[in-house]
Design a protein around this motif. Structure first.
Motif, PDB file in Angstrom:
ATOM      1  N   GLY A  34      -9.195   7.672   0.198  1.00 46.83           N
ATOM      2  CA  GLY A  34      -9.915   7.941   1.424  1.00 46.83           C
ATOM      3  C   GLY A  34     -10.377   6.464   1.683  1.00 46.83           C
ATOM      4  O   GLY A  34      -9.690   5.396   1.517  1.00 46.83           O
ATOM      5  N   GLY A  35     -11.536   6.345   2.234  1.00 52.26           N
ATOM      6  CA  GLY A  35     -12.106   4.849   2.556  1.00 52.26           C
ATOM      7  C   GLY A  35     -12.769   4.409   1.608  1.00 52.26           C
ATOM      8  O   GLY A  35     -13.221   2.854   1.962  1.00 52.26           O
ATOM      9  N   ASP A  36     -12.956   4.770   0.338  1.00 44.18           N
ATOM     10  CA  ASP A  36     -13.650   4.151  -0.817  1.00 44.18           C
ATOM     11  C   ASP A  36     -12.503   3.063  -1.362  1.00 44.18           C
ATOM     12  O   ASP A  36     -11.302   3.408  -1.422  1.00 44.18           O
ATOM     13  N   GLY A  91     -16.471   6.569   7.920  1.00 38.82           N
ATOM     14  CA  GLY A  91     -15.574   7.439   8.583  1.00 38.82           C
ATOM     15  C   GLY A  91     -14.576   7.926   7.404  1.00 38.82           C
ATOM     16  O   GLY A  91     -14.515   7.626   6.408  1.00 38.82           O
ATOM     17  N   LYS A  92     -13.507   9.090   7.936  1.00 39.33           N
ATOM     18  CA  LYS A  92     -12.605   9.505   6.716  1.00 39.33           C
ATOM     19  C   LYS A  92     -11.124   9.330   7.566  1.00 39.33           C
ATOM     20  O   LYS A  92     -11.162   8.846   8.886  1.00 39.33           O
ATOM     21  N   GLY A  93     -10.289   9.781   7.009  1.00 39.22           N
ATOM     22  CA  GLY A  93      -8.771   9.980   7.307  1.00 39.22           C
ATOM     23  C   GLY A  93      -8.074   8.861   7.574  1.00 39.22           C
ATOM     24  O   GLY A  93      -8.391   7.771   6.652  1.00 39.22           O
ATOM     25  N   LEU A  94      -7.252   8.779   8.207  1.00 37.40           N
ATOM     26  CA  LEU A  94      -5.963   7.645   8.263  1.00 37.40           C
ATOM     27  C   LEU A  94      -6.490   6.283   8.608  1.00 37.40           C
ATOM     28  O   LEU A  94      -6.327   5.339   8.007  1.00 37.40           O
ATOM     29  N   ASP A  95      -7.549   6.417   9.394  1.00 40.34           N
ATOM     30  CA  ASP A  95      -8.141   5.123   9.997  1.00 40.34           C
ATOM     31  C   ASP A  95      -8.899   4.396   8.810  1.00 40.34           C
ATOM     32  O   ASP A  95      -8.955   3.164   8.735  1.00 40.34           O
ATOM     33  N   ALA A  96      -9.617   5.280   7.957  1.00 41.49           N
ATOM     34  CA  ALA A  96     -10.257   4.854   6.932  1.00 41.49           C
ATOM     35  C   ALA A  96      -9.270   4.263   5.792  1.00 41.49           C
ATOM     36  O   ALA A  96      -9.730   3.211   5.247  1.00 41.49           O
ATOM     37  N   VAL A  97      -8.180   4.845   5.558  1.00 45.13           N
ATOM     38  CA  VAL A  97      -7.360   4.231   4.776  1.00 45.13           C
ATOM     39  C   VAL A  97      -6.676   2.808   5.024  1.00 45.13           C
ATOM     40  O   VAL A  97      -6.603   1.881   4.246  1.00 45.13           O
ATOM     41  N   ARG A  98      -6.654   2.893   6.331  1.00 44.17           N
ATOM     42  CA  ARG A  98      -5.823   1.759   7.191  1.00 44.17           C
ATOM     43  C   ARG A  98      -6.941   0.506   6.952  1.00 44.17           C
ATOM     44  O   ARG A  98      -6.373  -0.440   6.619  1.00 44.17           O
ATOM     45  N   ILE A  99      -8.299   0.845   7.238  1.00 43.73           N
ATOM     46  CA  ILE A  99      -9.198  -0.369   7.188  1.00 43.73           C
ATOM     47  C   ILE A  99      -9.365  -0.773   5.588  1.00 43.73           C
ATOM     48  O   ILE A  99      -9.601  -1.875   5.349  1.00 43.73           O
ATOM     49  N   ALA A 100      -9.490   0.263   4.839  1.00 45.30           N
ATOM     50  CA  ALA A 100      -9.427  -0.168   3.456  1.00 45.30           C
ATOM     51  C   ALA A 100      -8.450  -1.045   2.839  1.00 45.30           C
ATOM     52  O   ALA A 100      -8.636  -1.756   2.017  1.00 45.30           O
ATOM     53  N   SER A 101      -7.316  -0.770   3.180  1.00 42.05           N
ATOM     54  CA  SER A 101      -6.044  -1.546   2.808  1.00 42.05           C
ATOM     55  C   SER A 101      -5.987  -2.808   3.286  1.00 42.05           C
ATOM     56  O   SER A 101      -5.878  -3.808   2.568  1.00 42.05           O
ATOM     57  N   GLU A 113     -12.957  -0.871  14.951  1.00 39.33           N
ATOM     58  CA  GLU A 113     -13.507  -0.369  16.546  1.00 39.33           C
ATOM     59  C   GLU A 113     -14.950  -0.865  16.394  1.00 39.33           C
ATOM     60  O   GLU A 113     -15.633  -1.434  15.491  1.00 39.33           O
ATOM     61  N   LEU A 114     -15.531  -0.537  17.612  1.00 44.53           N
ATOM     62  CA  LEU A 114     -17.029  -0.995  17.864  1.00 44.53           C
ATOM     63  C   LEU A 114     -17.981  -0.375  17.068  1.00 44.53           C
ATOM     64  O   LEU A 114     -18.973  -0.837  16.473  1.00 44.53           O
ATOM     65  N   ASP A 115     -17.684   0.870  16.506  1.00 45.45           N
ATOM     66  CA  ASP A 115     -18.774   1.772  15.580  1.00 45.45           C
ATOM     67  C   ASP A 115     -18.354   1.851  14.305  1.00 45.45           C
ATOM     68  O   ASP A 115     -18.809   2.622  13.568  1.00 45.45           O
ATOM     69  N   ASP A 116     -17.269   0.954  13.843  1.00 50.36           N
ATOM     70  CA  ASP A 116     -16.900   1.037  12.387  1.00 50.36           C
ATOM     71  C   ASP A 116     -17.274  -0.207  11.700  1.00 50.36           C
ATOM     72  O   ASP A 116     -17.489  -1.109  12.409  1.00 50.36           O
ATOM     73  N   PHE A 117     -17.540   0.406  10.405  1.00 50.27           N
ATOM     74  CA  PHE A 117     -18.102  -1.077   9.508  1.00 50.27           C
ATOM     75  C   PHE A 117     -17.723  -0.570   8.160  1.00 50.27           C
ATOM     76  O   PHE A 117     -17.201   0.617   7.774  1.00 50.27           O
ATOM     77  N   VAL A 118     -17.893  -1.592   7.416  1.00 50.36           N
ATOM     78  CA  VAL A 118     -17.622  -1.496   5.666  1.00 50.36           C
ATOM     79  C   VAL A 118     -18.884  -1.870   5.054  1.00 50.36           C
ATOM     80  O   VAL A 118     -19.183  -2.826   5.288  1.00 50.36           O
ATOM     81  N   ASP A 121     -16.212  11.020  -1.199  1.00 52.59           N
ATOM     82  CA  ASP A 121     -15.561  10.462  -2.147  1.00 52.59           C
ATOM     83  C   ASP A 121     -16.326   9.820  -2.872  1.00 52.59           C
ATOM     84  O   ASP A 121     -17.493   8.928  -2.518  1.00 52.59           O
ATOM     85  N   VAL A 122     -15.872   9.493  -4.309  1.00 49.03           N
ATOM     86  CA  VAL A 122     -16.642   8.406  -5.076  1.00 49.03           C
ATOM     87  C   VAL A 122     -15.927   7.571  -5.769  1.00 49.03           C
ATOM     88  O   VAL A 122     -14.885   8.130  -6.415  1.00 49.03           O
ATOM     89  N   ALA A 123     -16.148   6.379  -5.627  1.00 52.13           N
ATOM     90  CA  ALA A 123     -15.576   5.379  -6.477  1.00 52.13           C
ATOM     91  C   ALA A 123     -16.216   4.477  -7.191  1.00 52.13           C
ATOM     92  O   ALA A 123     -17.517   4.187  -7.123  1.00 52.13           O
TER      93      ALA A 123
END
Length: 354
Positions: free
Chosen positions: A137-139, A159-169, A201-206, A332-334
């Motif tokens: 996921g995004g963790d 967020g979740k899904g493939l977009d979160a995975v892309r940003i995490a990578s 995107e504008l509403d995404d962050f980490v 998810d928990v990391a």
């Protein structure tokens, strides 16, 4: 199911229920593959034929051969439909298994294995997915060795899904480069913030917490992330920075907001035996399904991280979270745990002349 239908048909002469034999292949389609479903479809037709002969349903009475042919035809059509459903379920399960294997490979490539020992420290990591079918996921978490010490990163993508995975990578790739090039933690956060602002995107962050350990000195910088936990001498406490920065991607001027601001970092002197826990908010948001209470992180971390090896302690903490939430995690928990080991005890000298 076939035995029940046969028993009901044989127990009376008033009812004709042999058409219920179609439930057998339908039930088989839920648990078995197309071949097993087809086998039960044939058995259902065979049972229907034998029951029809036993009850003289092929005669002129009780509707005659036409009525019996309609009953058996219904069983046959139901059997064919059950085979088709079973075939569809089998293909869907195979596709899900393939997607799961791809997700496992993606997780291994994005979340690289953390060394058990590095820079005189011991490490242990754990990733627990909230969904049984998902493995990533995004963790995120990472450990890199630099000229300024060992640097740690734990973050959580909104967020979740493939977009979160892309940003995490992207964040992990940036940290592996910036973490080795920047000479201080504010500069590391500035580089990560620029990367997140570019890919989100504008509403995404980490949210993220970055740590640096050099010998016994620990520095932490926090960008909207839950505070790490320090377990020392069996007591757990939170390591809070004087000023918590906004999450990565929401800093308009990363250089001015982060660079050179000592109030954004906290410095701690570690002692042998100290254990540091960095985590994502999935563990703090775990709830008891009955009472709705949140997971008591500090007492649980104090109990789990005060004994056993570091890997055993992290596994114990995960078991406590699973037991508290009854394996119904909302996120998810990391977990990334670090330990400054105690020095090995000196060996006793033997007697003179020994």
């Amino acid at each position: 199911m076939l035995a029940g239908v046969a028993a009901l048909e044989l127990s009376n002469r008033e009812w004709t229920v042999l058409e219920l034999a179609v439930l057998s292949p339908m039930l088989a389609a839920t648990f078995g593959g197309p071949r097993l479903t087809a086998l039960y479809g044939v058995l259902a037709i065979g049972v229907g034929v034998m029951l029809g002969i036993y009850d003289h349903l092929f005669g002129q009475s009780d509707g005659g051969p036409t009525a019996q042919a309609v009953r058996l035809g219904g069983v046959a059509v139901g059997g064919v439909l059950a085979v088709l459903v079973s075939r569809y379920n089998t293909r869907r399960e195979t596709k899900l298994q393939n997607v799961t294997r791809v997700a496992e490979v993606a997780q291994q490539s994005i979340l690289a294995a953390v060394p058990r020992s590095s820079g005189g420290l011991h490490f242990a990591v754990r990733y627990e997915s909230a969904a049984a079918e998902a493995r990533i996921g995004g963790d995120l978490y990472e450990v890199v060795d630099t000229a300024w010490g060992t640097r740690l990163l734990v973050g959580d993508v909104r967020g979740k899904g493939l977009d979160a995975v892309r940003i995490a990578s992207r964040v992990l790739g940036c940290f592996r480069f910036v973490g080795r090039a920047a000479d201080n933690l504010p500069a590391v956060l500035a580089g990560l913030n620029a990367e997140v602002a570019e890919v989100c995107e504008l509403d995404d962050f980490v949210t993220a917490v970055v740590g640096q350990i050099d010998g016994r000195r620990l520095w932490l910088a926090n960008a909207g992330h839950p505070d790490p936990v320090l377990v020392r001498a069996g007591r757990a406490s939170l390591l809070c920075v004087p000023t918590r920065l906004p999450p990565l991607g929401l800093l308009a001027d990363a250089t001015g907001a982060i660079g050179g601001a000592t109030e954004n970092t906290v410095e701690v002197t570690l002692r042998p035996g100290d254990r540091l826990l960095l985590y994502t908010d999935g563990i703090t948001e775990a709830r008891d399904p009955t009472t709705g209470r949140f997971f008591p992180l500090l007492p649980a971390a104090q109990a789990a991280l005060s004994r056993g090896t570091l890997e055993e302690s992290v596994a114990d903490l995960v078991d406590r979270v699973r037991a508290w939430s009854r394996s119904t995690l909302n996120d998810d928990v990391a977990l990334l745990a670090a330990e400054l080991p105690r020095p090995a005890g000196r060996q006793r000298r033997g007697p003179p002349g020994g």
